[in-house]
Each structure stands twice: as C-alpha cells, then as structure tokens.
Scaffold this motif. Sequence first.
Motif, short mmCIF file in Angstrom:
data_model
loop_
_atom_site.label_atom_id
_atom_site.label_comp_id
_atom_site.label_asym_id
_atom_site.label_seq_id
_atom_site.Cartn_x
_atom_site.Cartn_y
_atom_site.Cartn_z
N GLY A 39 0.79 -1.23 0.00
CA GLY A 39 0.00 0.00 0.00
C GLY A 39 0.82 1.27 0.00
O GLY A 39 0.27 2.37 0.05
N GLU A 40 2.13 1.15 -0.06
CA GLU A 40 3.03 2.30 -0.02
C GLU A 40 3.72 2.45 -1.37
O GLU A 40 4.14 1.45 -1.96
CB GLU A 40 4.07 2.03 1.08
CG GLU A 40 5.11 3.10 1.28
CD GLU A 40 6.09 2.73 2.40
OE1 GLU A 40 6.30 3.56 3.27
OE2 GLU A 40 6.65 1.60 2.37
N THR A 41 3.86 3.67 -1.86
CA THR A 41 4.61 3.86 -3.10
C THR A 41 6.10 3.74 -2.81
O THR A 41 6.54 3.93 -1.66
CB THR A 41 4.34 5.23 -3.74
OG1 THR A 41 4.87 6.25 -2.89
CG2 THR A 41 2.84 5.46 -3.98
N SER A 42 6.89 3.46 -3.84
CA SER A 42 8.34 3.35 -3.65
C SER A 42 8.92 4.68 -3.19
O SER A 42 9.82 4.73 -2.36
CB SER A 42 9.02 2.85 -4.92
OG SER A 42 8.80 3.73 -6.00
N ARG A 43 8.37 5.77 -3.70
CA ARG A 43 8.84 7.11 -3.31
C ARG A 43 8.58 7.37 -1.82
O ARG A 43 9.44 7.87 -1.10
CB ARG A 43 8.14 8.15 -4.19
CG ARG A 43 8.62 9.56 -3.96
CD ARG A 43 7.74 10.53 -4.77
NE ARG A 43 8.09 11.89 -4.46
CZ ARG A 43 8.85 12.65 -5.21
NH1 ARG A 43 9.36 12.18 -6.34
NH2 ARG A 43 9.12 13.88 -4.86
N ASP A 44 7.37 7.01 -1.35
CA ASP A 44 7.05 7.18 0.07
C ASP A 44 7.93 6.28 0.93
O ASP A 44 8.37 6.68 2.01
CB ASP A 44 5.58 6.86 0.33
CG ASP A 44 4.64 7.95 -0.21
OD1 ASP A 44 5.12 9.06 -0.54
OD2 ASP A 44 3.42 7.68 -0.30
N ALA A 45 8.19 5.06 0.46
CA ALA A 45 9.05 4.13 1.19
C ALA A 45 10.46 4.71 1.33
O ALA A 45 11.08 4.60 2.39
CB ALA A 45 9.10 2.78 0.49
N LEU A 46 10.95 5.31 0.27
CA LEU A 46 12.29 5.91 0.29
C LEU A 46 12.38 6.98 1.37
O LEU A 46 13.30 6.99 2.18
CB LEU A 46 12.61 6.51 -1.08
CG LEU A 46 14.00 7.13 -1.22
CD1 LEU A 46 15.07 6.05 -1.18
CD2 LEU A 46 14.10 7.92 -2.50
N ASP A 50 15.54 4.68 -12.27
CA ASP A 50 15.48 3.38 -12.92
C ASP A 50 14.78 2.36 -12.03
O ASP A 50 14.58 2.59 -10.84
CB ASP A 50 16.93 2.91 -13.18
CG ASP A 50 17.05 1.90 -14.32
OD1 ASP A 50 16.02 1.47 -14.85
OD2 ASP A 50 18.19 1.57 -14.67
N CYS A 51 14.46 1.24 -12.63
CA CYS A 51 14.01 0.06 -11.90
C CYS A 51 14.94 -1.07 -12.32
O CYS A 51 15.10 -1.33 -13.51
CB CYS A 51 12.56 -0.28 -12.23
SG CYS A 51 11.92 -1.66 -11.27
N PHE A 92 13.70 0.06 -6.96
CA PHE A 92 13.31 1.36 -7.50
C PHE A 92 14.42 2.32 -7.10
O PHE A 92 14.67 2.53 -5.91
CB PHE A 92 11.97 1.83 -6.94
CG PHE A 92 10.81 1.06 -7.51
CD1 PHE A 92 10.23 1.46 -8.70
CD2 PHE A 92 10.32 -0.06 -6.87
CE1 PHE A 92 9.16 0.75 -9.24
CE2 PHE A 92 9.26 -0.78 -7.40
CZ PHE A 92 8.68 -0.38 -8.59
N VAL A 93 15.11 2.89 -8.10
CA VAL A 93 16.28 3.71 -7.85
C VAL A 93 15.95 5.18 -8.05
O VAL A 93 15.40 5.56 -9.09
CB VAL A 93 17.44 3.31 -8.80
CG1 VAL A 93 18.70 4.09 -8.47
CG2 VAL A 93 17.69 1.81 -8.74
#
Length: 142
Positions: A46-53, A72-73, A90-91
């Motif tokens: 439920g979390e976006t990669s950006r939010d996780a970062l 990149d991915c 997710f970079v």
Amino acid sequence: MHKPGEIRVLALGLVKDIERVFLSQGYDPGKQETFYRAMGGGVEFGETSRDALQREFYEEIQAEITNIRYLDCIESLFTYNNKPGHEILFVYQCDFVDPKFYQIDTLDFKEGKRKKTALWVESNAFKTGEFKLVPEQFLKYL
C-alpha cells in the motif's frame, strides 16, 4: 525479515555531493567481502516506492530528503551469505534537506537489530574497483 525464495521490493536513494556518494556499508560473511549500497529499504504493501524511500531515510538516519528524481528500476539477482537473493529496486536520486548531512564523514545507525554504518565515499573508488558497489548497475549513476 524476508523469507527464503521471496522477491523483495526496495526503494534506494543515491545522494551525491560533487565527487562523493552517500552509501550504506555492508559485509558479506560468505564472500568475506565489504560492499556498499545506496540507502533505503523495503516497500510496504500500500506504499509507493517514493514514500518508502522517504520513510526509510527518516527511520534509519533521521534524515529528510528532497529533489527526489526517479532514475530506474533494476532487477537484482545475487548471492549473500551463500544464499540466493532476488530484489526489484526502484532507484532514485535525492538530496538531504539538512546541510549537516553533507558535513559528516560516517554515521552509525540501526537496520532492524543490526548495526550499520553510512558514509561518504569517493565515486572514483568504485570506478577503479577499489570498493565494491552493489548492484553493479548503480555504477552508471555515479
């Protein structure tokens, strides 16, 4: 902790400062080898990669990040401690909000129960092969 045979999804952020990059230092007991990797961590359901970062940077080193740019991915298949691993990364490239993070040399933090160190490393140390960056695909972003 992840289960064997599980594919992990991570968000990792490269913070650069001229010819330096801020990385987490790791050690592979199976290969008896020190390596370096971008800061970040697992993406939760439920979390976006950006939010996780952003969450991981704050949880691990109490740092807020800004200027977050998707790079990149990368799919990473590797061996760590003699066990196979599989990650989808997710970079991102990002900057620290607080300038104090650009002044420090090393920073100790906890990742779960493990003690880790984050530090500034000269980008050239990876290009010459003096230090090992994982995954190697990250070299093109230095």
